[in-house]
Design a protein around this motif. Sequence first.
Motif, PDB file in Angstrom:
ATOM      1  N   ARG C 189      28.441  42.809  48.470  1.00 26.27           N
ATOM      2  CA  ARG C 189      29.347  43.611  47.662  1.00 26.27           C
ATOM      3  C   ARG C 189      29.265  43.306  46.173  1.00 26.27           C
ATOM      4  NH1 ARG C 189      35.104  42.753  49.626  1.00 26.27           N
ATOM      5  NH2 ARG C 189      34.314  40.765  50.437  1.00 26.27           N
ATOM      6  N   TYR C 190      28.399  42.387  45.758  1.00 22.83           N
ATOM      7  CA  TYR C 190      28.307  42.113  44.318  1.00 22.83           C
ATOM      8  C   TYR C 190      27.964  43.419  43.611  1.00 22.83           C
ATOM      9  CZ  TYR C 190      28.832  37.132  45.034  1.00 22.83           C
ATOM     10  OH  TYR C 190      29.341  35.896  45.346  1.00 22.83           O
ATOM     11  N   PRO C 191      28.810  43.848  42.675  1.00 22.63           N
ATOM     12  CA  PRO C 191      28.702  45.236  42.199  1.00 22.63           C
ATOM     13  C   PRO C 191      27.469  45.537  41.363  1.00 22.63           C
ATOM     14  CG  PRO C 191      30.522  44.094  41.109  1.00 22.63           C
ATOM     15  CD  PRO C 191      30.015  43.176  42.169  1.00 22.63           C
ATOM     16  N   ALA C 334      38.391  44.731  37.083  1.00 18.13           N
ATOM     17  CA  ALA C 334      38.940  45.686  38.054  1.00 18.13           C
ATOM     18  C   ALA C 334      37.834  46.169  38.978  1.00 18.13           C
ATOM     19  CB  ALA C 334      39.586  46.870  37.341  1.00 18.13           C
ATOM     20  N   VAL C 335      36.614  46.159  38.485  1.00 21.19           N
ATOM     21  CA  VAL C 335      35.481  46.573  39.314  1.00 21.19           C
ATOM     22  C   VAL C 335      35.160  45.516  40.361  1.00 21.19           C
ATOM     23  CG1 VAL C 335      32.987  46.950  39.278  1.00 21.19           C
ATOM     24  CG2 VAL C 335      34.451  48.114  37.614  1.00 21.19           C
ATOM     25  N   THR C 336      35.178  44.281  39.935  1.00 16.52           N
ATOM     26  CA  THR C 336      34.801  43.212  40.860  1.00 16.52           C
ATOM     27  C   THR C 336      35.963  42.804  41.749  1.00 16.52           C
ATOM     28  OG1 THR C 336      35.485  41.474  39.329  1.00 16.52           O
ATOM     29  CG2 THR C 336      33.220  42.296  39.113  1.00 16.52           C
ATOM     30  N   GLY C 337      37.173  43.000  41.259  1.00 16.55           N
ATOM     31  CA  GLY C 337      38.330  42.483  41.972  1.00 16.55           C
ATOM     32  C   GLY C 337      38.532  40.997  41.741  1.00 16.55           C
ATOM     33  N   GLY C 338      37.699  40.425  40.885  1.00 19.54           N
ATOM     34  CA  GLY C 338      37.770  38.986  40.662  1.00 19.54           C
ATOM     35  C   GLY C 338      38.910  38.598  39.743  1.00 19.54           C
ATOM     36  N   ARG C 339      39.462  37.423  39.960  1.00 24.28           N
ATOM     37  CA  ARG C 339      40.579  36.973  39.152  1.00 24.28           C
ATOM     38  C   ARG C 339      40.256  35.701  38.401  1.00 24.28           C
ATOM     39  NH1 ARG C 339      43.821  35.609  43.878  1.00 24.28           N
ATOM     40  NH2 ARG C 339      41.687  35.246  44.568  1.00 24.28           N
TER      41      ARG C 339
END
Lengths: 503, 503, 503
Positions: C189-191, C334-339
Amino acid sequence: MLATGFPSGRAPRRLAPIERPRARPGCLVSAEERAALVDHRPGAVRREDRRTLLAVDLGLALVEGEDGRLPTVFEVQVPRPRDEVVPPLRHFRLEHLDQCLQFLHTHPEAPLASPRYHPPPSLPPGGCPNGPPSLEWPVRGGEGLLAASKSIIGNYFEDLTPGREIVHAVPRTVTEGDQALYIALTANRYPLACDAEFARRLGFRRELVDDLLVFHTVFGKSVPDVSLNAVANLGYADVRFGVPVYPGDTITASTKVLGWRESSAGDTGVTWVHTVGENQHGDEVLSFIRWVLMDKRDKATNSGVDDAPKTPAAVDAKHLHIPAELDLSRFDSAVTGGRAWWEDYEPGERIHHVEGVAIEEAEHQMAARLYQNIARAHFNAHALKGSRFGKRVIYGGHIISMARALSFNGLENVVRILAFNGGTHSNPTFAGDTVFAWTDVLERIDLGRPDCGALRLRLVGVKNSDPRTEEQPFKVADDQGRERYHPNVVLDLDYTVLIPRRR
Amino acid sequence: MLATGFPSGRAPRRLAPIERPRARPGCLVSAEERAALVDHRPGAVRREDRRTLLAVDLGLALVEGEDGRLPTVFEVQVPRPRDEVVPPLRHFRLEHLDQCLQFLHTHPEAPLASPRYHPPPSLPPGGCPNGPPSLEWPVRGGEGLLAASKSIIGNYFEDLTPGREIVHAVPRTVTEGDQALYIALTANRYPLACDAEFARRLGFRRELVDDLLVFHTVFGKSVPDVSLNAVANLGYADVRFGVPVYPGDTITASTKVLGWRESSAGDTGVTWVHTVGENQHGDEVLSFIRWVLMDKRDKATNSGVDDAPKTPAAVDAKHLHIPAELDLSRFDSAVTGGRAWWEDYEPGERIHHVEGVAIEEAEHQMAARLYQNIARAHFNAHALKGSRFGKRVIYGGHIISMARALSFNGLENVVRILAFNGGTHSNPTFAGDTVFAWTDVLERIDLGRPDCGALRLRLVGVKNSDPRTEEQPFKVADDQGRERYHPNVVLDLDYTVLIPRRR
Amino acid sequence: MLATGFPSGRAPRRLAPIERPRARPGCLVSAEERAALVDHRPGAVRREDRRTLLAVDLGLALVEGEDGRLPTVFEVQVPRPRDEVVPPLRHFRLEHLDQCLQFLHTHPEAPLASPRYHPPPSLPPGGCPNGPPSLEWPVRGGEGLLAASKSIIGNYFEDLTPGREIVHAVPRTVTEGDQALYIALTANRYPLACDAEFARRLGFRRELVDDLLVFHTVFGKSVPDVSLNAVANLGYADVRFGVPVYPGDTITASTKVLGWRESSAGDTGVTWVHTVGENQHGDEVLSFIRWVLMDKRDKATNSGVDDAPKTPAAVDAKHLHIPAELDLSRFDSAVTGGRAWWEDYEPGERIHHVEGVAIEEAEHQMAARLYQNIARAHFNAHALKGSRFGKRVIYGGHIISMARALSFNGLENVVRILAFNGGTHSNPTFAGDTVFAWTDVLERIDLGRPDCGALRLRLVGVKNSDPRTEEQPFKVADDQGRERYHPNVVLDLDYTVLIPRRR
């Protein structure tokens, strides 16, 4: 390298307490506020206080619990540039916090706070009574304890509060590679998705991404946020297919929570969500409502929430999207092999789709992964050994695709899917099952156009029984006399398609 | 929702009879003509008349049967614009008609005709003695009874009459996605299909669709019309590979029936067909003859037809297509890894291809589906439980692809396949089998060019035995002393390839 | 058709002997030189002489053996145009030669030489003491005996002499089809590899081929020449990821042998190789060192070679390639969902990646085939029945991909892989296993840039045990007290990634 247990070799360090007034029960407060109430003297820290302190250490917010009850913990939002889309908060996994607490319980000598902790420059004036916190503190680096929080375990019933909006991560550029795989996994033959010449004659730039591949892609995006911990995907409503998707388009998905209803036992609940997929131009390619049976994080507490939305029995005809570029004047049924047109399908008519197709573990796993759908029920064979079925359950969407591909035999002239009015995965499917399908014609819908009309169809999927040649009931009565789907019936999909009229 | 039986809730309605003279037995007539002979008074309608009336109701044509014999029913053609390609008639599934009759038999009170029936404006002057009917009436909408006819169950021996031509449905745009899957399913390494730079140096625009992927695509298109009910695919002849196919090209396929021969028992028959694949420009990309053992619909009647065509023992050298754009001046064997050239392959030489590859259910299913080949022997595990082998049989073409991919080791410099001279799937292959291959060099063919020549090769596929290291007979004598392929030999393909000459 | 044994019907013919002085033992000589020493009178030819004569017949070079020892046989190079890249020699498969000898032994009447033999125009002045021969004679056509030599059985320990360079065959154009399959096989899923819009915002032309798909492609190219006969792939070092690969790029691979060390028993040896992948412009996309446990061809002879290279413990920071086009100013989490950002990952921190994924035979076979990796341990179920594990072993690279895909949950903002510092496939994985993964943060590497930094991570793959919820040791002591990986630990990968800094 540590073998088990607490991940870090470094011991977390003690918190510098902050004096704060007591927060109101049920109100959102910062962990720091709550921590001010904790008696930090060695041996005096109670379990719920330890949780609070951990939360502080992790840069979290809390919903204050009642006396003696553990607070619910919310994760704080990372700061973002103002011109960026800001995703809503993700809820911190309390489970992880409890693992930490378990560790602390057995290692009461472990200090709690981090030297990296600094009071936030401005605390909110007094907590907020509802909704997610507006605090903007940085997520604090791990020091061991935050480790678990970097990964997501998925939301529970309590996390998907009505009104919450989630922009799903990882938009997906759908390519002709995905299309090829979709065909290899389903035997899809609808020509709009595999014949570029046919598509061009119908006014499109090239072949389109298959409608269901779009559906699965949007659905898959929503899984990590919505249904990772779902017990079951209960149903669909108001599923609208929007502008066509071309290979090369990039699909983004977002979801709004519509409502929830806790089970009477309080251990699960049903959540209604509305999910929208858009292309890179912001055009809507799909939207749908689905409802999901969710596990509760806290099964012992029964909130009694019951705020279920109304869902339409069918997509309103005015919401059926006919692509603007569609030109049926050159539609050639030699391409489709179809012999029947809109006028030829009579309500009440049943079409058996003849063939049956077995499904293998590798196939449904590849299908779900293609859609970046990571729901563990389809993959985690190790964990599922202890589950109700003891094995992997096939993604229900894959069954829709299998049945839809079979349906080409008898619905060859159908141009595209316009809507799902409703749908149920009535029984689970497993590797080794053979899937058959039939269609019942429910309704001919006049679109007010001379070139095409819509058909409302019921697509039924059946496993391990050929409904064309074997006795195969659709519904049966259970012990209590209630009507249930026959155990072989795995799909009951009420959907609407576009089909040319006879010329 | 009805669980089984007749699909429509609506009862079909009574036919308005038409007075017509009696048609000649064996002659094609319109159902209306035949219907004129029926005594329509309640209780007087005989079973064969009911069939006739149904046929009228469905807008069908009939071949008049002998007295007391049920007529064969043909479907009428839908009207089409004159400038469109008109596909040949598809034969109506009599089996479906009989299901309807079965219903009528048990519900004699059911009226037959549809109010939607209108006499065709112009009837043919008196039926036609041979061939498909030239009538152009609309296919009539279902009213319940047509339901089953919308899906196709596939042709039987009787349906594929010599001279019949079929344009197969669903042309296919072959993409680099399909190519990637083809590689993933076969390990194909011939560089013309996976190295765009190599292809460009050889004069092509980019990499080509692998020759066998083209073959399978065309073959797959023909399955619904030709071999859905085939007992076995017996052989190939005169298989010619035409202009190269590029990713993005769209392949259309059509078939002409060449001949037939009924078995002496009369329960099966062999059908010879000639299938042609074309790209979107109408260039021929492939043509082949194959013959198929077909089930008969009516096993009790022995027509004694025996009209088998002659097939060439090998594709004539003048039909070997060398792509016009091919330029071997920059052929680089560093790309292929090959060390041998046209001159180096000696007739009589055997090349073992060393590796063996196991095949899984998911793999052969994905392969066949990629080619939109829906033959049930590869998919319908449920139905196959009662079959001769009790399980799915792997698509023979997948075995050709596996063996061909293995053959790269020893034939690295081969540029493309020019022809199959003949081929036999000598034994079935099943999931779990490991496939090996060897090549016997049969002939060096001088193409009269300085840059390349052709090799005629025998590619042999073997299962579950490594022919390089184990005793593996090719043919063995059976109980009656007849020479048979050894049960491990699964492929015997006589084919011709293009390979550069040494420079 | 011959069932077994010697492939050609034609008998090979006798050699015309050439008088030459005796070559020095251990020195490379032409087969012709050696043949001059053979007593050709009927009945007088000894086994080793027969081998020599065969070598002459096949146009080979020899390394002269000691008295009574069979010479090692090298294949000669084919002539090439001067402006073409010349691949290094492939070593002739002595095994094949021995099969021929076996035939000759049982058919002593068979003549040996070929009338097609002609003395080379210029022989080298006197053999060469080291390295591959510089002779440029044509490979001779088969005459039956060369048959086996056309296919390659793979190199053994003795064949991969330090300094040897190999340009691997079959460059590969990596397409969006391959990318789709990679996602379907791994759930990656890595964009950057699936979201073209995200990639464009980061300065790239479109989405990139996933780093590991590049790795596997280059690795796969090297298998036929390096590891076809490998007992085990022991480890990786100094793995550097170079310029990004776009769908449509063509990857070429070459390998240089760095060193070797024979086992004390002399039956196996470890070979170190350095493999480089380049795109069609000659830009390096990947380079890596790996070492492999090889079977020896001649297990009875112990050469005692011990020339192991030094490998770096980690890729030097100056070799970490940051793509020139990378622009993180528009990076949107927001694309990765990473925080979490570079600053948030603390050395010592452990991130559990939560999910587990089962692997099927079809999946790992498709993965390895996608990479055109033909190592028999992954495919040849028939041969593997007699192997140590009795079944197919999953390509270790697939486990890296599975673990890496799982790692997205917790490492969402990682942009790309920069390097593998080291890696071990610590235990084999088989179909049916469920794979889990965790990451230990090892180091934060400051790249001297304000926009991003590097993280050195340990990615651990575990099978059939959920390390987040079950007791799962990393290493355990064996019977001799040596520390070993726990049998469930299947991957220990020390690698470095690029991640944005917090803004």
